[in-house]
Design a protein around this motif. Sequence first.
Motif, PDB file in Angstrom:
ATOM      1  N   THR A 182      -3.359   7.909  11.813  1.00 51.96           N
ATOM      2  CA  THR A 182      -4.114   9.095  12.238  1.00 51.96           C
ATOM      3  C   THR A 182      -4.787   9.770  11.058  1.00 51.96           C
ATOM      4  N   LEU A 183      -4.051   9.960   9.969  1.00 53.40           N
ATOM      5  CA  LEU A 183      -4.608  10.621   8.792  1.00 53.40           C
ATOM      6  C   LEU A 183      -5.718   9.799   8.151  1.00 53.40           C
ATOM      7  N   ALA A 184      -5.509   8.492   8.052  1.00 53.05           N
ATOM      8  CA  ALA A 184      -6.539   7.631   7.458  1.00 53.05           C
ATOM      9  C   ALA A 184      -7.820   7.687   8.279  1.00 53.05           C
ATOM     10  N   SER A 185      -7.674   7.654   9.600  1.00 54.91           N
ATOM     11  CA  SER A 185      -8.838   7.719  10.483  1.00 54.91           C
ATOM     12  C   SER A 185      -9.562   9.060  10.333  1.00 54.91           C
ATOM     13  N   MET A 186      -8.811  10.156  10.331  1.00 57.60           N
ATOM     14  CA  MET A 186      -9.409  11.488  10.196  1.00 57.60           C
ATOM     15  C   MET A 186     -10.187  11.625   8.887  1.00 57.60           C
ATOM     16  N   LEU A 187      -9.557  11.261   7.801  1.00 58.37           N
ATOM     17  CA  LEU A 187     -10.179  11.446   6.493  1.00 58.37           C
ATOM     18  C   LEU A 187     -11.409  10.568   6.326  1.00 58.37           C
ATOM     19  N   ASN A 188     -11.362   9.351   6.855  1.00 57.71           N
ATOM     20  CA  ASN A 188     -12.526   8.472   6.770  1.00 57.71           C
ATOM     21  C   ASN A 188     -13.699   9.014   7.584  1.00 57.71           C
ATOM     22  N   LYS A 189     -13.408   9.648   8.731  1.00 58.59           N
ATOM     23  CA  LYS A 189     -14.467  10.251   9.539  1.00 58.59           C
ATOM     24  C   LYS A 189     -15.015  11.504   8.868  1.00 58.59           C
ATOM     25  N   ALA A 190     -14.164  12.187   8.114  1.00 62.56           N
ATOM     26  CA  ALA A 190     -14.591  13.425   7.455  1.00 62.56           C
ATOM     27  C   ALA A 190     -15.609  13.147   6.355  1.00 62.56           C
ATOM     28  N   MET A 191     -15.289  12.195   5.483  1.00 65.24           N
ATOM     29  CA  MET A 191     -16.156  11.899   4.352  1.00 65.24           C
ATOM     30  C   MET A 191     -15.673  10.631   3.656  1.00 65.24           C
ATOM     31  N   GLU A 192     -16.594   9.845   3.169  1.00 65.36           N
ATOM     32  CA  GLU A 192     -16.223   8.644   2.430  1.00 65.36           C
ATOM     33  C   GLU A 192     -15.886   9.013   0.994  1.00 65.36           C
ATOM     34  N   CYS A 193     -14.705   8.608   0.548  1.00 65.22           N
ATOM     35  CA  CYS A 193     -14.278   8.810  -0.831  1.00 65.22           C
ATOM     36  C   CYS A 193     -13.717   7.502  -1.369  1.00 65.22           C
ATOM     37  N   ASN A 194     -13.887   7.271  -2.632  1.00 69.00           N
ATOM     38  CA  ASN A 194     -13.419   6.038  -3.245  1.00 69.00           C
ATOM     39  C   ASN A 194     -11.945   6.156  -3.624  1.00 69.00           C
ATOM     40  N   VAL A 195     -11.122   6.395  -2.599  1.00 67.44           N
ATOM     41  CA  VAL A 195      -9.673   6.510  -2.774  1.00 67.44           C
ATOM     42  C   VAL A 195      -9.014   5.659  -1.699  1.00 67.44           C
ATOM     43  N   SER A 196      -8.161   4.744  -2.087  1.00 67.29           N
ATOM     44  CA  SER A 196      -7.487   3.874  -1.130  1.00 67.29           C
ATOM     45  C   SER A 196      -6.360   4.614  -0.418  1.00 67.29           C
ATOM     46  N   LEU A 197      -6.271   4.397   0.886  1.00 63.39           N
ATOM     47  CA  LEU A 197      -5.189   4.987   1.685  1.00 63.39           C
ATOM     48  C   LEU A 197      -4.252   3.891   2.190  1.00 63.39           C
ATOM     49  N   LYS A 198      -4.068   2.833   1.408  1.00 64.23           N
ATOM     50  CA  LYS A 198      -3.282   1.679   1.841  1.00 64.23           C
ATOM     51  C   LYS A 198      -1.996   1.478   1.037  1.00 64.23           C
ATOM     52  N   GLN A 199      -1.561   2.509   0.292  1.00 61.42           N
ATOM     53  CA  GLN A 199      -0.314   2.393  -0.458  1.00 61.42           C
ATOM     54  C   GLN A 199       0.849   2.146   0.495  1.00 61.42           C
ATOM     55  N   GLU A 200       1.753   1.287   0.102  1.00 60.33           N
ATOM     56  CA  GLU A 200       2.844   0.888   0.988  1.00 60.33           C
ATOM     57  C   GLU A 200       3.945   1.926   1.088  1.00 60.33           C
ATOM     58  N   SER A 201       4.296   2.561  -0.009  1.00 55.08           N
ATOM     59  CA  SER A 201       5.412   3.518   0.039  1.00 55.08           C
ATOM     60  C   SER A 201       4.976   4.840   0.643  1.00 55.08           C
ATOM     61  N   ALA A 202       5.955   5.579   1.196  1.00 57.34           N
ATOM     62  CA  ALA A 202       5.661   6.879   1.797  1.00 57.34           C
ATOM     63  C   ALA A 202       5.155   7.868   0.752  1.00 57.34           C
ATOM     64  N   GLN A 203       5.811   7.868  -0.428  1.00 57.29           N
ATOM     65  CA  GLN A 203       5.368   8.774  -1.485  1.00 57.29           C
ATOM     66  C   GLN A 203       3.981   8.386  -1.984  1.00 57.29           C
ATOM     67  N   GLY A 204       3.731   7.084  -2.087  1.00 54.65           N
ATOM     68  CA  GLY A 204       2.423   6.614  -2.526  1.00 54.65           C
ATOM     69  C   GLY A 204       1.325   7.013  -1.553  1.00 54.65           C
ATOM     70  N   PHE A 205       1.632   6.951  -0.241  1.00 51.98           N
ATOM     71  CA  PHE A 205       0.637   7.335   0.756  1.00 51.98           C
ATOM     72  C   PHE A 205       0.362   8.831   0.677  1.00 51.98           C
ATOM     73  N   TYR A 206       1.414   9.633   0.562  1.00 45.62           N
ATOM     74  CA  TYR A 206       1.218  11.083   0.413  1.00 45.62           C
ATOM     75  C   TYR A 206       0.323  11.376  -0.786  1.00 45.62           C
ATOM     76  N   SER A 207       0.618  10.741  -1.907  1.00 44.16           N
ATOM     77  CA  SER A 207      -0.164  10.959  -3.123  1.00 44.16           C
ATOM     78  C   SER A 207      -1.630  10.573  -2.919  1.00 44.16           C
ATOM     79  N   SER A 208      -1.874   9.487  -2.189  1.00 42.10           N
ATOM     80  CA  SER A 208      -3.252   9.039  -1.961  1.00 42.10           C
ATOM     81  C   SER A 208      -3.998   9.997  -1.030  1.00 42.10           C
ATOM     82  N   VAL A 209      -3.277  10.593  -0.065  1.00 42.85           N
ATOM     83  CA  VAL A 209      -3.903  11.582   0.824  1.00 42.85           C
ATOM     84  C   VAL A 209      -4.319  12.815   0.019  1.00 42.85           C
ATOM     85  N   VAL A 210      -3.438  13.265  -0.880  1.00 44.03           N
ATOM     86  CA  VAL A 210      -3.767  14.409  -1.746  1.00 44.03           C
ATOM     87  C   VAL A 210      -4.998  14.083  -2.587  1.00 44.03           C
TER      88      VAL A 210
END
Length: 286
Positions: free
Chosen positions: A245-273
Motif C-alpha cells: 500500500t505504501l509503495a503504491s501510494m508514494l509512487n503515485k504521489a511522485m517519482e523519486c530515485n529511492v528503492s522501496l524493495k528492502q527486505e527487512s522491516a527496518q530497511g523498508f521503514y528507512s526507505s520510506v523515510v
Amino acid sequence: MMLSPKEFKKHLIETAISILWDQWEKLGAWIGPGERFKFYSDPEAAVVFSGYFSRYEKRLQKISEEWISANKEHLNTVRLKRMSKELSNEYGITVPTKLKIEVTGKSKFSKFIRELDVLLPENLLPRLRLLFGCSTKAEVIFHLLTAGNSNSNQIAKERFLNQKAVFIELNKLARAGLLIEKTVGRERIFSISPNFVSVLPKPISSNSVSWVLLSAAFMVERCLSDDYLDDEYLIFSTFNDFRKTLASMLNKAMECNVSLKQESAQGFYSSVVDYWICLTKKATGR
C-alpha cells in the motif's frame, strides 16, 4: 541519519500542513503559505485533507469552510464525496463529521478569500472546470495533460473517479478527435492529440498532491500510532505490513530515485523515510 518514528511523524504532519496552506493560497485564500510547493491546486484534496489535519492545525477548518462558501462553483462535489468515501473504506482514514460541509446554495462573500485566479499555471484544474464544468471530462483532460498516456482504470483510480464514467468520457473525446487511442494487448490507452494539446496550457508538473497528502495521512493514522510510537520494533513491523500500500501510494504521489524493495522491516521503514524526504525536496525545488 534515519529519523526516529516520533521525528518522522512530526515531519509528516508539519509538511502536510505546509502543503495545505500552499494549496489554499493558490486557490485564493488571503494567507501567506510560507513554503511553496510545485503542485497543481486540487480543491477536493484541499478540503478533505484539511478536514483530517485540522486536528493538528485548527485554522485549516476555518479556511476550508470559508473557501467552500465563496467558491461552490469550483468544487466537484461528486469527486469530493467519492474521495472521502474511498479514504474511509479503503485506507481507514475518516474525515471528521463536522467538516463534511453542505455545498448547496449560492456562493457567499468572504473577507478571507479573494477571487480564484484560474489563469495561474498552478490552477489548471479550476481553469479546465471553467471550460468543461466540474465534470469527469475536466478530470480526464487534466490527468492526460499532466500524467500522460493512461487507460480508464488508471485515471479513475488516481483521480478518485468512477471508472465507467471515465471510460464514457474517453470515448466521447476520442470520437471528437481530441484524443488519440492506441490498443496495447487488451488495454485501450488514450493520450491528448497534438492539435488539442496546443491550445491547452503547458504542464508544469506530473506530481499528485492528493496522493502526497494521502500518503502522509495514512502513515500518521495507520503506521505511527501514539499507542506504540516508543516501540520502534512495532513501528517497523507496521510499516512492513503495509508495504504494498505504501509503495503504491508514494509512487503515485511522485517519482523519486529511492528503492522501496528492502527486505527487512527496518530497511523498508528507512526507505520510506528517505522517499518522503526526497519527495518533499523535489516538491519545493530544493
